[in-house]
Structure formats: structure tokens, C-alpha cells
Write a protein that holds these residues in place. Structure first.
Motif, PDB file in Angstrom:
ATOM      1  N   UNK A  17       0.826  -1.224   0.000  1.00  0.00           N
ATOM      2  CA  UNK A  17       0.000   0.000   0.000  1.00  0.00           C
ATOM      3  C   UNK A  17       0.851   1.260   0.000  1.00  0.00           C
ATOM      4  N   UNK A  18       1.822   1.327   0.888  1.00  0.00           N
ATOM      5  CA  UNK A  18       2.628   2.556   0.962  1.00  0.00           C
ATOM      6  C   UNK A  18       3.485   2.739  -0.287  1.00  0.00           C
ATOM      7  N   UNK A  19       4.064   1.679  -0.798  1.00  0.00           N
ATOM      8  CA  UNK A  19       4.861   1.769  -2.021  1.00  0.00           C
ATOM      9  C   UNK A  19       3.941   2.045  -3.212  1.00  0.00           C
ATOM     10  N   UNK A  20       2.785   1.402  -3.234  1.00  0.00           N
ATOM     11  CA  UNK A  20       1.846   1.583  -4.336  1.00  0.00           C
ATOM     12  C   UNK A  20       1.404   3.025  -4.509  1.00  0.00           C
ATOM     13  N   UNK A  21       1.106   3.704  -3.409  1.00  0.00           N
ATOM     14  CA  UNK A  21       0.686   5.113  -3.475  1.00  0.00           C
ATOM     15  C   UNK A  21       1.784   5.969  -4.090  1.00  0.00           C
ATOM     16  N   UNK A  22       2.998   5.793  -3.607  1.00  0.00           N
ATOM     17  CA  UNK A  22       4.130   6.587  -4.107  1.00  0.00           C
ATOM     18  C   UNK A  22       4.467   6.219  -5.550  1.00  0.00           C
ATOM     19  N   UNK A  23       4.357   4.946  -5.879  1.00  0.00           N
ATOM     20  CA  UNK A  23       4.652   4.484  -7.233  1.00  0.00           C
ATOM     21  C   UNK A  23       3.656   5.079  -8.229  1.00  0.00           C
ATOM     22  N   UNK A  24       2.390   5.080  -7.879  1.00  0.00           N
ATOM     23  CA  UNK A  24       1.370   5.659  -8.764  1.00  0.00           C
ATOM     24  C   UNK A  24       1.655   7.134  -9.003  1.00  0.00           C
ATOM     25  N   UNK A  25       2.012   7.848  -7.946  1.00  0.00           N
ATOM     26  CA  UNK A  25       2.347   9.274  -8.075  1.00  0.00           C
ATOM     27  C   UNK A  25       3.541   9.431  -9.014  1.00  0.00           C
ATOM     28  N   UNK A  26       4.546   8.603  -8.814  1.00  0.00           N
ATOM     29  CA  UNK A  26       5.759   8.667  -9.632  1.00  0.00           C
ATOM     30  C   UNK A  26       5.467   8.380 -11.103  1.00  0.00           C
ATOM     31  N   UNK A  27       4.559   7.460 -11.372  1.00  0.00           N
ATOM     32  CA  UNK A  27       4.233   7.078 -12.745  1.00  0.00           C
ATOM     33  C   UNK A  27       3.116   7.933 -13.344  1.00  0.00           C
ATOM     34  N   UNK A 151      16.596   0.015   3.283  1.00  0.00           N
ATOM     35  CA  UNK A 151      16.713   1.173   2.399  1.00  0.00           C
ATOM     36  C   UNK A 151      15.501   2.063   2.465  1.00  0.00           C
ATOM     37  N   UNK A 152      15.668   3.294   2.033  1.00  0.00           N
ATOM     38  CA  UNK A 152      14.544   4.231   2.008  1.00  0.00           C
ATOM     39  C   UNK A 152      13.458   3.757   1.039  1.00  0.00           C
ATOM     40  N   UNK A 153      12.215   3.940   1.419  1.00  0.00           N
ATOM     41  CA  UNK A 153      11.085   3.519   0.593  1.00  0.00           C
ATOM     42  C   UNK A 153      11.148   4.175  -0.794  1.00  0.00           C
ATOM     43  N   UNK A 154      11.619   5.425  -0.859  1.00  0.00           N
ATOM     44  CA  UNK A 154      11.671   6.112  -2.147  1.00  0.00           C
ATOM     45  C   UNK A 154      12.636   5.426  -3.114  1.00  0.00           C
ATOM     46  N   UNK A 155      13.707   4.832  -2.597  1.00  0.00           N
ATOM     47  CA  UNK A 155      14.638   4.099  -3.462  1.00  0.00           C
ATOM     48  C   UNK A 155      13.949   2.890  -4.098  1.00  0.00           C
ATOM     49  N   UNK A 156      13.112   2.216  -3.313  1.00  0.00           N
ATOM     50  CA  UNK A 156      12.379   1.049  -3.821  1.00  0.00           C
ATOM     51  C   UNK A 156      11.372   1.510  -4.870  1.00  0.00           C
ATOM     52  N   UNK A 157      10.657   2.587  -4.564  1.00  0.00           N
ATOM     53  CA  UNK A 157       9.688   3.157  -5.509  1.00  0.00           C
ATOM     54  C   UNK A 157      10.392   3.528  -6.816  1.00  0.00           C
TER      55      UNK A 157
END
Length: 169
Positions: A17-27, A151-157
Motif C-alpha cells: 500500500x505505501x509503495x503503491x501510493x508513491x509508485x502511482x504518483x511517480x508514474x 533502504x529508504x522507501x523512495x529508493x524502492x519506488x
């Protein structure tokens, strides 16, 4: 036309969920959490489990997954959503990201959990059982795998976003 979904799967607490939200924003796309769809339509998952049992929850969850996949964008599935054969069939045609996490990391993420399948004396042992029992299925369904243990979540995103953009070009 809706873009095909990019789907996040994996065990409870892996960060879908947390990665998904950031990933959608990034994409620059939408984000749907299948558990969120269930909660919005039927109330808390814990209560669904308590009142109707796991089998009924899985039926409700399947409908939510189908709806979420139809929306496209980034979709995070609940840890057990992949157990449904129709969901497995749906995922075969999509880009599926498996998020993994170590048991050492998950221990801190599970403190005070209300997740129905982790209730009891030893939530970490139960998590290990569930994660291991689903591991082969997750791996079979996944197009690619990313570990969220460190690692930082943003790196994974960023890594997933780079993969997703490469996979579509």
C-alpha cells in the motif's frame, strides 16, 4: 482506454500500500488498494472476518480485486488475494511486482497488528507460515521481485518505476 494495471503482490507488511501510493504518483497514474475497496464497501476487514469468516471475506475480496484491476493504474492486492484462481488468471496477462520482506524486518512492522490472520500468541510465527505457504504462488505470478526489507522507501519506488517504464518501452 484504461492502461493495464501494474500489480503489487506479496506477504502482509511488505509495503504494497505505501509503495503503491508513491509508485502511482511517480508514474502519473491512479492507485487502488484492493483492501481499501473492501473496507469502503463492507467496513473493517477484521469485522468481516469475525462476522462472516475467511471464505466470505475471500469472495468479497475477489470482487474488489476484479474492480481494482479493471481500473488500471497501480493496484496493491491484499496478501491472500492471489489465492483465488480467477485472480491468478487475471494476473497472468499483467505486470506483477512481488514485494518481499525479511522476517526480521516484518517483526517491527507487525507490532500491535489487527490483521485477522495474525491474531494469537505469536503473530510473527503465523506471518512466517503464511508467507512460506504462499511463496511459490507469489513467485510464479510475479514478473519481477523487489525486496523492501532495507533502504529508504523512495529508493524502492524509484527502482520499481524505472523497471515499469523500461517494461513498457
Amino acid at each position: 482506454m484504461t492502461e493495464p494495471a501494474l500489480v503489487l503482490i506479496g506477504p502482509m507488511g511488505a509495503g504494497k500500500s505505501s509503495i503503491g501510493k508513491k509508485l502511482a504518483r511517480s508514474l502519473g497514474t491512479t492507485f487502488t488498494d484492493s483492501d481499501g475497496v473492501v473496507v469502503q464497501a463492507h467496513g473493517p476487514i477484521e469485522k468481516l472476518f469475525a462476522d462472516h469468516g475467511e471464505a466470505r471475506f475471500r469472495e468479497i475480496e475477489r470482487a474488489a480485486v476484479s474492480e481494482a484491476l479493471a481500473r488500471g493504474g497501480v493496484v496493491a492486492l491484499g496478501g491472500g488475494a492471489v489465492l483465488h484462481p480467477a485472480t491468478q488468471q487475471d494476473l497472468a496477462a499483467l505486470r506483477v511486482v512481488l514485494l518481499t520482506v525479511s522476517a526480521q524486518t516484518i517483526a517491527s512492522r507487525l507490532r500491535g497488528t489487527t490483521r485477522p490472520l495474525l491474531q494469537g500468541d505469536d503473530p510473527l510465527a503465523r506471518w512466517r507460515e503464511l508467507a512460506e505457504s504462499r511463496r511459490e504462488l507469489y513467485e510464479r505470478l510475479a514478473t519481477v521481485r523487489f525486496d523492501t526489507s532495507t533502504g529508504p522507501i523512495q529508493d524502492i519506488v524509484d527502482a520499481i518505476a524505472a523497471w515499469a517504464q523500461e517494461a513498457t518501452s
